[in-house]
Design an enzyme around this catalytic site. Structure first.
Site, mmCIF file in Angstrom:
data_model
loop_
_atom_site.group_PDB
_atom_site.id
_atom_site.type_symbol
_atom_site.label_atom_id
_atom_site.label_comp_id
_atom_site.label_asym_id
_atom_site.label_seq_id
_atom_site.Cartn_x
_atom_site.Cartn_y
_atom_site.Cartn_z
ATOM 1 N N HIS A 19 -6.049 15.540 -8.026
ATOM 2 C CA HIS A 19 -7.034 14.762 -8.762
ATOM 3 C C HIS A 19 -6.497 13.355 -8.916
ATOM 4 C CE1 HIS A 19 -9.988 13.711 -11.834
ATOM 5 N NE2 HIS A 19 -8.996 13.223 -12.547
ATOM 6 N N SER A 200 -3.306 7.007 -7.476
ATOM 7 C CA SER A 200 -2.045 7.118 -6.726
ATOM 8 C C SER A 200 -0.843 7.383 -7.622
ATOM 9 C CB SER A 200 -1.786 5.851 -5.897
ATOM 10 O OG SER A 200 -2.930 5.541 -5.137
ATOM 11 N N ARG A 201 -1.091 8.012 -8.749
ATOM 12 C CA ARG A 201 -0.013 8.362 -9.688
ATOM 13 C C ARG A 201 0.694 7.148 -10.289
ATOM 14 N NH1 ARG A 201 -2.610 12.342 -9.329
ATOM 15 N NH2 ARG A 201 -1.952 14.399 -8.588
ATOM 16 N N LEU A 202 0.085 5.965 -10.125
ATOM 17 C CA LEU A 202 0.686 4.761 -10.718
ATOM 18 C C LEU A 202 0.042 4.522 -12.092
ATOM 19 C CD1 LEU A 202 1.094 2.545 -7.541
ATOM 20 C CD2 LEU A 202 2.803 3.907 -8.749
#
Ligand SMILES: Cc1cc2nc3c(=O)[nH]c(=O)nc-3n(C[C@H](O)[C@H](O)[C@H](O)COP(=O)(O)O)c2cc1C
Length: 222
Positions: A19, A200-202
């Site tokens: 997700h 993007s998990r940032l």
């Protein structure tokens, strides 16, 4: 092919879950310098977005020798010092752990908002007057339940619990007093972290730290 064992069904599926968080951003300029106001604002957002159990906070405690345990509590207030209030049985497992080791961590996860809040600090018992005042607002069944349930103790059966409830009803009728073993705590934070999911998990992570001259805000790598 035979059916996989039940414990394999979920574990295979969760490996494939992906997700990307993309609904909002969190910048230093977006947050209130006082975490009490900020917590209030994010709780208000959670209430407004009609998430399930917006005030449900996972509470982690630890024994005196540092063995952790966690469970969900309903937060019933935020104080001026950003402390969160919750109510429980002082003789429960968490109650005893907080007595022996008065530090805790609280965690909100509002999935629909892609937000997490981590609260860490020390624990204080609420004064009896606050406990009495809040107890009086609870529905009758909950007030009787506080008498009926020796929270966290082993009980022989559901029937034993039902019998204890009937006993409490017979004893106190429509006006049970607050049991001496029931009341609230304040989790008084020295650290409050806000997490907002990003692509993007940032993710954005802002952390309030309480120092001698008040709160400072910093950013952490996701
Ligand atoms: C959504 C939710 C809200 C809960 N709220 C409370 C609460 O406010 N107070 C409480 O004592 N237990 C609450 N519980 C039950 C606790 O999670 C836990 O089972 C219970 O307090 C016993 O924990 P302990 O044995 O670690 O002391 C809640 C559970 C859930 C799932």
């Amino acid at each position: 092919m035979s059916d996989p064992a039940p414990h394999h069904r979920a574990s295979d599926a969760i490996l494939a879950l992906r997700h990307d968080f993309a609904s909002a951003t969190l910048a230093e300029g977006d947050v209130h310098p006082d975490p009490a106001h900020q917590l209030d604002a994010w709780l208000a957002d959670a209430l407004a977005s009609q998430v399930n159990e917006p005030n449900a906070m996972t509470l982690a405690t630890a024994t005196a020798d540092g063995r952790p345990s966690a469970r969900v509590m309903l937060v019933r207030g935020i104080d001026h010092d950003a402390a969160v209030r919750f109510f429980t049985n002082y003789e429960s497992r968490k109650g005893r752990e907080l007595e022996a080791n008065p530090f805790a961590a609280g965690l909100f996860f509002w999935s629909e908002l892609e937000r997490q809040v981590r609260i860490e600090g020390s624990i204080e018992r609420l004064p009896d007057a606050d406990n009495d005042a809040y107890f009086a607002t609870r529905p009758l069944a909950s007030r009787l339940g506080a008498w009926a349930s020796p929270q966290s103790q082993p009980i022989a059966s559901r029937a034993v619990l039902d019998a204890r409830e009937a006993d409490a009803q017979a004893r106190f009728g429509a006006d049970p007093p607050r049991p001496p073993h029931w009341g609230g705590f304040r989790l008084v934070p020295t650290r409050v972290e806000l997490w907002q999911g990003r692509p993007s998990r940032l993710h954005d992570r802002l952390v309030y730290t309480r120092g001698p001259s008040g709160w400072t805000i910093g950013r952490l790598a996701p």
